[in-house]
Write a protein that holds these residues in place. Sequence first.
Motif, PDB file in Angstrom:
ATOM      1  N   GLY A 142       4.498  13.533  -0.478  1.00 25.80           N
ATOM      2  CA  GLY A 142       3.878  12.304  -0.962  1.00 25.80           C
ATOM      3  C   GLY A 142       4.855  11.203  -1.280  1.00 25.80           C
ATOM      4  O   GLY A 142       4.466  10.129  -1.755  1.00 25.80           O
ATOM      5  N   GLY A 143       6.139  11.436  -1.025  1.00 29.69           N
ATOM      6  CA  GLY A 143       7.135  10.392  -1.219  1.00 29.69           C
ATOM      7  C   GLY A 143       7.326   9.596   0.048  1.00 29.69           C
ATOM      8  O   GLY A 143       6.419   9.453   0.863  1.00 29.69           O
ATOM      9  N   GLY A 144       8.514   9.100   0.235  1.00 24.19           N
ATOM     10  CA  GLY A 144       8.807   8.360   1.457  1.00 24.19           C
ATOM     11  C   GLY A 144       7.958   7.112   1.589  1.00 24.19           C
ATOM     12  O   GLY A 144       7.761   6.355   0.629  1.00 24.19           O
ATOM     13  N   ILE A 145       7.442   6.893   2.780  1.00 22.51           N
ATOM     14  CA  ILE A 145       6.669   5.695   3.079  1.00 22.51           C
ATOM     15  C   ILE A 145       5.495   5.534   2.115  1.00 22.51           C
ATOM     16  O   ILE A 145       5.218   4.428   1.627  1.00 22.51           O
ATOM     17  CB  ILE A 145       6.188   5.735   4.538  1.00 22.51           C
ATOM     18  N   LEU A 146       4.811   6.623   1.792  1.00 23.17           N
ATOM     19  CA  LEU A 146       3.625   6.513   0.943  1.00 23.17           C
ATOM     20  C   LEU A 146       3.978   6.081  -0.474  1.00 23.17           C
ATOM     21  O   LEU A 146       3.180   5.430  -1.155  1.00 23.17           O
ATOM     22  CB  LEU A 146       2.853   7.828   0.927  1.00 23.17           C
ATOM     23  N   SER A 147       5.170   6.409  -0.938  1.00 29.65           N
ATOM     24  CA  SER A 147       5.631   5.925  -2.235  1.00 29.65           C
ATOM     25  C   SER A 147       5.731   4.402  -2.223  1.00 29.65           C
ATOM     26  O   SER A 147       5.295   3.723  -3.167  1.00 29.65           O
ATOM     27  CB  SER A 147       6.985   6.545  -2.570  1.00 29.65           C
ATOM     28  N   THR A 148       6.286   3.859  -1.161  1.00 26.34           N
ATOM     29  CA  THR A 148       6.390   2.411  -1.040  1.00 26.34           C
ATOM     30  C   THR A 148       5.017   1.767  -0.854  1.00 26.34           C
ATOM     31  O   THR A 148       4.769   0.667  -1.345  1.00 26.34           O
ATOM     32  CB  THR A 148       7.316   2.043   0.133  1.00 26.34           C
ATOM     33  N   VAL A 149       4.116   2.449  -0.168  1.00 30.16           N
ATOM     34  CA  VAL A 149       2.758   1.928   0.008  1.00 30.16           C
ATOM     35  C   VAL A 149       2.084   1.728  -1.351  1.00 30.16           C
ATOM     36  O   VAL A 149       1.457   0.690  -1.605  1.00 30.16           O
ATOM     37  CB  VAL A 149       1.928   2.861   0.912  1.00 30.16           C
ATOM     38  N   ARG A 150       2.217   2.692  -2.234  1.00 28.81           N
ATOM     39  CA  ARG A 150       1.583   2.559  -3.548  1.00 28.81           C
ATOM     40  C   ARG A 150       2.117   1.342  -4.300  1.00 28.81           C
ATOM     41  O   ARG A 150       1.346   0.565  -4.875  1.00 28.81           O
ATOM     42  CB  ARG A 150       1.811   3.838  -4.357  1.00 28.81           C
ATOM     43  N   ALA A 151       3.426   1.174  -4.293  1.00 27.14           N
ATOM     44  CA  ALA A 151       4.019   0.045  -5.013  1.00 27.14           C
ATOM     45  C   ALA A 151       3.672  -1.281  -4.350  1.00 27.14           C
ATOM     46  O   ALA A 151       3.430  -2.292  -5.028  1.00 27.14           O
ATOM     47  CB  ALA A 151       5.533   0.222  -5.089  1.00 27.14           C
ATOM     48  N   THR A 152       3.639  -1.290  -3.043  1.00 31.25           N
ATOM     49  CA  THR A 152       3.383  -2.530  -2.314  1.00 31.25           C
ATOM     50  C   THR A 152       1.931  -2.962  -2.448  1.00 31.25           C
ATOM     51  O   THR A 152       1.628  -4.158  -2.602  1.00 31.25           O
ATOM     52  CB  THR A 152       3.761  -2.348  -0.834  1.00 31.25           C
ATOM     53  N   ARG A 153       1.017  -2.026  -2.399  1.00 31.64           N
ATOM     54  CA  ARG A 153      -0.396  -2.365  -2.608  1.00 31.64           C
ATOM     55  C   ARG A 153      -0.616  -2.981  -3.981  1.00 31.64           C
ATOM     56  O   ARG A 153      -1.450  -3.875  -4.151  1.00 31.64           O
ATOM     57  CB  ARG A 153      -1.269  -1.125  -2.444  1.00 31.64           C
ATOM     58  N   ALA A 154       0.129  -2.512  -4.973  1.00 38.25           N
ATOM     59  CA  ALA A 154      -0.054  -2.998  -6.347  1.00 38.25           C
ATOM     60  C   ALA A 154       0.586  -4.364  -6.581  1.00 38.25           C
ATOM     61  O   ALA A 154       0.282  -5.026  -7.579  1.00 38.25           O
ATOM     62  CB  ALA A 154       0.522  -1.981  -7.328  1.00 38.25           C
ATOM     63  N   ALA A 155       1.470  -4.792  -5.694  1.00 37.12           N
ATOM     64  CA  ALA A 155       2.198  -6.044  -5.882  1.00 37.12           C
ATOM     65  C   ALA A 155       1.391  -7.228  -5.359  1.00 37.12           C
ATOM     66  O   ALA A 155       0.685  -7.126  -4.355  1.00 37.12           O
ATOM     67  CB  ALA A 155       3.543  -5.977  -5.172  1.00 37.12           C
ATOM     68  N   SER A 156       1.531  -8.360  -6.018  1.00 34.20           N
ATOM     69  CA  SER A 156       0.860  -9.570  -5.562  1.00 34.20           C
ATOM     70  C   SER A 156       1.581 -10.158  -4.356  1.00 34.20           C
ATOM     71  O   SER A 156       2.754  -9.856  -4.097  1.00 34.20           O
ATOM     72  CB  SER A 156       0.837 -10.616  -6.672  1.00 34.20           C
ATOM     73  N   GLU A 157       0.876 -10.998  -3.624  1.00 38.89           N
ATOM     74  CA  GLU A 157       1.491 -11.648  -2.470  1.00 38.89           C
ATOM     75  C   GLU A 157       2.683 -12.493  -2.892  1.00 38.89           C
ATOM     76  O   GLU A 157       3.716 -12.516  -2.212  1.00 38.89           O
ATOM     77  CB  GLU A 157       0.447 -12.500  -1.751  1.00 38.89           C
ATOM     78  N   GLU A 158       2.567 -13.197  -4.021  1.00 36.74           N
ATOM     79  CA  GLU A 158       3.668 -14.042  -4.480  1.00 36.74           C
ATOM     80  C   GLU A 158       4.875 -13.209  -4.887  1.00 36.74           C
ATOM     81  O   GLU A 158       6.023 -13.600  -4.639  1.00 36.74           O
ATOM     82  CB  GLU A 158       3.209 -14.917  -5.644  1.00 36.74           C
ATOM     83  N   ALA A 159       4.633 -12.061  -5.507  1.00 35.94           N
ATOM     84  CA  ALA A 159       5.755 -11.194  -5.884  1.00 35.94           C
ATOM     85  C   ALA A 159       6.460 -10.657  -4.645  1.00 35.94           C
ATOM     86  O   ALA A 159       7.700 -10.610  -4.588  1.00 35.94           O
ATOM     87  CB  ALA A 159       5.256 -10.045  -6.756  1.00 35.94           C
TER      88      ALA A 159
END
Length: 407
Positions: A103-120
């Motif tokens: 569950g790490g790797g790419i999916l770890s970044t997916v979780r953080a990226t989905r939670a981030a705003s477009e401006e961030a």
Amino acid sequence: MQADSWNRVLRNATLASCAAGEPAAGLRERAAIAVGGDRIAWIGADRDLPALPDAVEVVDAGGALVTPGLIDCHTHLVFAGNRAPEFAARQRGASYEDIARAGGGILSTVRATRAASEEALLALALERARVLMTEGVTTLEIKSGYGLDLDNELKLLRVARRVGEILPVTVHATLLAAHSVPPEFAGRADDYVDLVVATVLPAAVSAGLADSVDAFCETIAFSPAQVRRVLDAARRHHLPVRLHAEQLSNSHGAALAAGAGALSADHLEHLDEAGAAAMAAAGTVAVLLPGAFYFLGETRVPPVGLLRRHGVPIALASDFNPGSSPLLSLRLAMNMGCVLFGLTAEEALAGVTRHAARALGLDDRGTLEAGMRADFVVWDAARPEELAAQVGTPRPRATFRAGQPPG
């Protein structure tokens, strides 16, 4: 030769044209390059310059090296989160595949990226792009692939577009929705490919957000049959295709990419003879990514001799991403390409200029020739091999983008 249409002339330069068929990187000493608008209007020896109108700005390069603007043709620049703990885990013996399957790797970044705003995400991407630009990068590919659903993939592509609107750098945006199977589709990869093909890809095309389509053909990502569906859909929408292929195993992705007329196949550590021959026949560029090889501690190098023997063009890129290649330096990728993969300094320079342009389907840049886009770099160097031989130096003295000087 119509000097009255020129804007500026750079003279007393050591030009490395990087043009096809020219030996030693097309090196010319005591040479000049003339700019008209956003194009190279003329290139030749200083002594052959015509009389110049007073309106033409003349810049003395002082004998410095001038190359085409550098092109980073494979990056994952837009993401949120930090995967440094995975680096520590690999140092303790965990493999890239182990981390991904947990569950790490790419999916770890997916979780953080989905939670981030477009401006961030935009703020982070601009900061990273500026770092690459300080090394003379004038064209930059940016992939999506950390959203893995309709809204978030489009969000990443919008950020990529905005980077090119805000900064003086050309951005080629690539839809990489088929990067990994998202958690909500666990065990249903075919269903996710259905979503990519029927929904995500058409929406990206409709919004004008994608310049090409990529996919990850690998045992931990998508099978050749699933990838073929994505590539076929892209071609139906008249988008060029590229492919992550043969990084961790030989899935015969390179031959698949070539059969789809792909611009490039990238990574290629496990490329075989049939794949190389297919790429040569299709004109598909091999994009080598030494950053991922280095950071993952791989031992199987891409078969550079095989690529040379078949005449496959070789490009180099940073593959900047948060996990497998946190390498925010195209110059260091050049050095790694030589030290780790055995490329010559001339091949490394061609790999981040002429061949990188070809990997993006851009035929208007990557060499210093009349008619080409006036992207070029004046270096604090005298010879082109210095760019690959040294790390951290030399630095650009000036970077011209579309004929415009810095500042």
